[in-house]
Design a protein around this motif. Sequence first.
Motif, mmCIF file in Angstrom:
data_model
loop_
_atom_site.group_PDB
_atom_site.id
_atom_site.type_symbol
_atom_site.label_atom_id
_atom_site.label_comp_id
_atom_site.label_asym_id
_atom_site.label_seq_id
_atom_site.Cartn_x
_atom_site.Cartn_y
_atom_site.Cartn_z
ATOM 1 N N THR A 272 -15.384 5.966 -11.943
ATOM 2 C CA THR A 272 -16.045 6.513 -10.760
ATOM 3 C C THR A 272 -16.885 5.467 -10.044
ATOM 4 O OG1 THR A 272 -16.139 8.650 -11.874
ATOM 5 C CG2 THR A 272 -17.521 8.367 -9.943
ATOM 6 N N GLY A 273 -17.582 4.635 -10.793
ATOM 7 C CA GLY A 273 -18.418 3.607 -10.183
ATOM 8 C C GLY A 273 -17.598 2.641 -9.336
ATOM 9 N N GLN A 274 -16.464 2.200 -9.867
ATOM 10 C CA GLN A 274 -15.590 1.304 -9.107
ATOM 11 C C GLN A 274 -15.043 2.008 -7.868
ATOM 12 O OE1 GLN A 274 -12.517 -0.633 -11.366
ATOM 13 N NE2 GLN A 274 -13.887 -1.140 -13.066
ATOM 14 N N ALA A 275 -14.711 3.282 -8.017
ATOM 15 C CA ALA A 275 -14.195 4.032 -6.874
ATOM 16 C C ALA A 275 -15.240 4.120 -5.770
ATOM 17 C CB ALA A 275 -13.769 5.429 -7.315
ATOM 18 N N ALA A 276 -16.480 4.396 -6.153
ATOM 19 C CA ALA A 276 -17.552 4.499 -5.155
ATOM 20 C C ALA A 276 -17.765 3.167 -4.449
ATOM 21 C CB ALA A 276 -18.838 4.959 -5.833
ATOM 22 N N ALA A 277 -17.725 2.071 -5.208
ATOM 23 C CA ALA A 277 -17.911 0.750 -4.595
ATOM 24 C C ALA A 277 -16.780 0.441 -3.626
ATOM 25 C CB ALA A 277 -17.992 -0.314 -5.681
ATOM 26 N N ALA A 278 -15.550 0.753 -4.012
ATOM 27 C CA ALA A 278 -14.404 0.497 -3.139
ATOM 28 C C ALA A 278 -14.480 1.343 -1.873
ATOM 29 C CB ALA A 278 -13.101 0.765 -3.889
ATOM 30 N N GLU B 5 -0.282 -0.487 -9.464
ATOM 31 C CA GLU B 5 -1.611 -0.813 -8.962
ATOM 32 C C GLU B 5 -1.527 -1.177 -7.492
ATOM 33 O OE1 GLU B 5 -3.374 -3.888 -11.246
ATOM 34 O OE2 GLU B 5 -3.382 -2.753 -13.123
ATOM 35 N N PRO B 6 -2.597 -0.938 -6.733
ATOM 36 C CA PRO B 6 -2.594 -1.350 -5.326
ATOM 37 C C PRO B 6 -2.687 -2.862 -5.203
ATOM 38 C CG PRO B 6 -4.736 -0.465 -5.939
ATOM 39 C CD PRO B 6 -3.841 -0.246 -7.111
ATOM 40 N N PRO B 7 -2.261 -3.414 -4.089
ATOM 41 C CA PRO B 7 -2.288 -4.866 -3.932
ATOM 42 C C PRO B 7 -3.712 -5.377 -3.747
ATOM 43 C CG PRO B 7 -1.660 -3.827 -1.873
ATOM 44 C CD PRO B 7 -1.731 -2.728 -2.894
ATOM 45 N N PRO B 8 -3.976 -6.612 -4.172
ATOM 46 C CA PRO B 8 -5.307 -7.193 -3.943
ATOM 47 C C PRO B 8 -5.459 -7.615 -2.488
ATOM 48 C CG PRO B 8 -3.880 -8.799 -4.999
ATOM 49 C CD PRO B 8 -3.094 -7.522 -4.937
ATOM 50 N N LEU B 9 -6.692 -7.591 -2.006
ATOM 51 C CA LEU B 9 -6.965 -8.058 -0.652
ATOM 52 C C LEU B 9 -6.690 -9.551 -0.547
ATOM 53 C CD1 LEU B 9 -10.257 -6.179 0.233
ATOM 54 C CD2 LEU B 9 -8.151 -6.112 1.560
ATOM 55 N N ALA B 10 -6.214 -9.963 0.628
ATOM 56 C CA ALA B 10 -5.904 -11.384 0.839
ATOM 57 C C ALA B 10 -6.364 -11.802 2.235
ATOM 58 C CB ALA B 10 -4.410 -11.624 0.668
ATOM 59 N N GLY B 11 -7.599 -11.458 2.573
ATOM 60 C CA GLY B 11 -8.136 -11.857 3.860
ATOM 61 C C GLY B 11 -7.959 -10.837 4.965
ATOM 62 N N GLU B 12 -7.456 -9.658 4.653
ATOM 63 C CA GLU B 12 -7.278 -8.626 5.672
ATOM 64 C C GLU B 12 -8.638 -8.147 6.176
ATOM 65 O OE1 GLU B 12 -3.726 -9.019 3.296
ATOM 66 O OE2 GLU B 12 -5.787 -8.534 2.707
ATOM 67 N N THR B 13 -8.651 -7.589 7.383
ATOM 68 C CA THR B 13 -9.891 -7.152 8.001
ATOM 69 C C THR B 13 -9.738 -5.749 8.585
ATOM 70 O OG1 THR B 13 -9.263 -8.098 10.132
ATOM 71 C CG2 THR B 13 -10.516 -9.518 8.621
ATOM 72 N N GLY B 14 -10.871 -5.189 9.019
ATOM 73 C CA GLY B 14 -10.866 -3.934 9.761
ATOM 74 C C GLY B 14 -10.171 -2.801 9.040
ATOM 75 N N GLU B 15 -9.379 -2.042 9.825
ATOM 76 C CA GLU B 15 -8.743 -0.844 9.288
ATOM 77 C C GLU B 15 -7.708 -1.176 8.220
ATOM 78 O OE1 GLU B 15 -6.254 -2.032 12.873
ATOM 79 O OE2 GLU B 15 -8.301 -2.216 12.139
ATOM 80 N N ILE B 16 -7.118 -2.378 8.287
ATOM 81 C CA ILE B 16 -6.153 -2.773 7.243
ATOM 82 C C ILE B 16 -6.876 -2.930 5.915
ATOM 83 C CG2 ILE B 16 -4.351 -4.401 6.612
ATOM 84 C CD1 ILE B 16 -3.830 -2.950 9.249
ATOM 85 N N ALA B 17 -7.989 -3.655 5.945
ATOM 86 C CA ALA B 17 -8.778 -3.832 4.722
ATOM 87 C C ALA B 17 -9.278 -2.489 4.208
ATOM 88 C CB ALA B 17 -9.950 -4.769 4.989
ATOM 89 N N ALA B 18 -9.679 -1.606 5.120
ATOM 90 C CA ALA B 18 -10.193 -0.298 4.704
ATOM 91 C C ALA B 18 -9.140 0.484 3.946
ATOM 92 C CB ALA B 18 -10.659 0.483 5.928
ATOM 93 N N LEU B 19 -7.902 0.442 4.422
ATOM 94 C CA LEU B 19 -6.840 1.186 3.747
ATOM 95 C C LEU B 19 -6.572 0.616 2.359
ATOM 96 C CD1 LEU B 19 -5.169 3.628 4.640
ATOM 97 C CD2 LEU B 19 -3.283 2.069 5.104
ATOM 98 N N VAL C 221 0.845 -1.200 0.000
ATOM 99 C CA VAL C 221 0.000 0.000 0.000
ATOM 100 C C VAL C 221 0.878 1.247 0.000
ATOM 101 C CG1 VAL C 221 -1.661 1.345 1.340
ATOM 102 C CG2 VAL C 221 -1.982 -1.122 1.093
ATOM 103 N N VAL C 222 1.922 1.229 0.828
ATOM 104 C CA VAL C 222 2.853 2.355 0.874
ATOM 105 C C VAL C 222 3.574 2.493 -0.457
ATOM 106 C CG1 VAL C 222 4.941 3.249 1.968
ATOM 107 C CG2 VAL C 222 3.149 2.224 3.371
ATOM 108 N N ARG C 223 4.011 1.381 -1.021
ATOM 109 C CA ARG C 223 4.708 1.449 -2.306
ATOM 110 C C ARG C 223 3.804 2.003 -3.399
ATOM 111 N NH1 ARG C 223 6.782 -4.082 -3.936
ATOM 112 N NH2 ARG C 223 8.089 -2.893 -5.382
ATOM 113 N N PHE C 224 2.528 1.654 -3.368
ATOM 114 C CA PHE C 224 1.575 2.205 -4.338
ATOM 115 C C PHE C 224 1.427 3.712 -4.139
ATOM 116 C CE2 PHE C 224 -2.873 3.560 -5.042
ATOM 117 C CZ PHE C 224 -2.898 3.476 -6.422
ATOM 118 N N ALA C 225 1.328 4.142 -2.883
ATOM 119 C CA ALA C 225 1.187 5.570 -2.601
ATOM 120 C C ALA C 225 2.407 6.348 -3.052
ATOM 121 C CB ALA C 225 0.946 5.775 -1.105
#
Length: 418
Positions: free
Chosen positions: A156-162, A127-141, A117-121
Amino acid sequence: MTDRDAATDIATRHARPQPIGVFPLPAGFLLVPGGDDTAELRRTLAAGRRPDAWPARLGALELAYRGDVVGAATQIDGDDPIDRYNRFVLRPGGPPVEDPAQLRQALGAELGILVDVVRFALGDLAEPPPLAGETGEIAALVHSAHAAHAMAAGRTGQAAAALGQAVAAAWEASPGLAAQLLSTTADLRRSVEGPTDDVLADLTTALAALDATELVIARAELRLTLGSAYQERAGGDPAALRTAVEHYLGALRLIGVDSAPELFAAVQVNLATAYLAMPMSQASDQLRIGVAIQGLRTALAVYTPETHPEQWASTQLNLANALVYAPSAHQKDNLVEAAARYQQVIVARDRDTDPLGHARALANQGNALAHLGAYDQAAAVLHEARSIFEESGADDAVLAVRGVLDEIARRRGAPGPA
């Protein structure tokens, strides 16, 4: 140490919740070590509030949260995974250089994804990394990183869903992060739908969530957004304009020119335009015009032709227009100043690259000169503006300029322009 002890040690050091994403970067990417002495601090930071005191062992993090990134980086000298990760955040290219794969592995399954996530920023990953079972604030980031990536690509639609997934993931674990994500989501809806009732309700809900935090910049930004939304939908509705003004004033109570100069200037400009749009019904309204003019002058202490050319030109025009029409015992002085400010914009807005902007400034200057009685100079400027408007097919602007030229001709006692 046994495998079980090692797992317990890692779980302790990686205690949750983590305040990632809550405060401005780079501090907002830092991890707080686990332990009984950090539990309350982590919850406080995750709620968007600063602690009254920091544990002695977290002196480096305290420096980072105060904005001393260099001082924080020099104090983090441990070899455990969290220290290594925090060094990576504060000095990603500095010694010792971390291998991302090894750092991900050292942080473990839940937190390792933060490395990418930091490397993407930082722009190191496309591209940002895909989720792999993370939860809570980690998943949110992670979800918010995907939202940023989608927005950059115009999806925009994908952004809103994310963003919706990010808000849901952060809601319980990190109220400070959830509040900001809710604000971003509401602002995204506004950019798509405009200032509808539903959008205003979402923005108001987001503001209530943010107001429970100490994230003053985020709160001021959202008040600017809310004020802009009400102002956009106001038309000539004084009630909506008053609501917009309340939000702008609320923003100015949170920030100053030293703490957030660009945001401060933007709020000042919006407040001034709202004041100027309000109908004048009594003598005391002149005070409002004076406040608007002073606000625009204040914004020009931040906006300069070199640093913010577009904002500078727009603010110059707003100020000059206000000076032309503001009731004043010094009207002639105001008109002279307005004509000079229009001239600065005329020079800055090149006729070849921005013909309409150049012509509007000319037309405004011509009007100010006409008010001064400098009819020959005004007519010359207005004829030039009319010519550009005609070339650009701006028929309404042509008619407006002709109206001023007609008025000049009447005052001279001569026929109007052909």
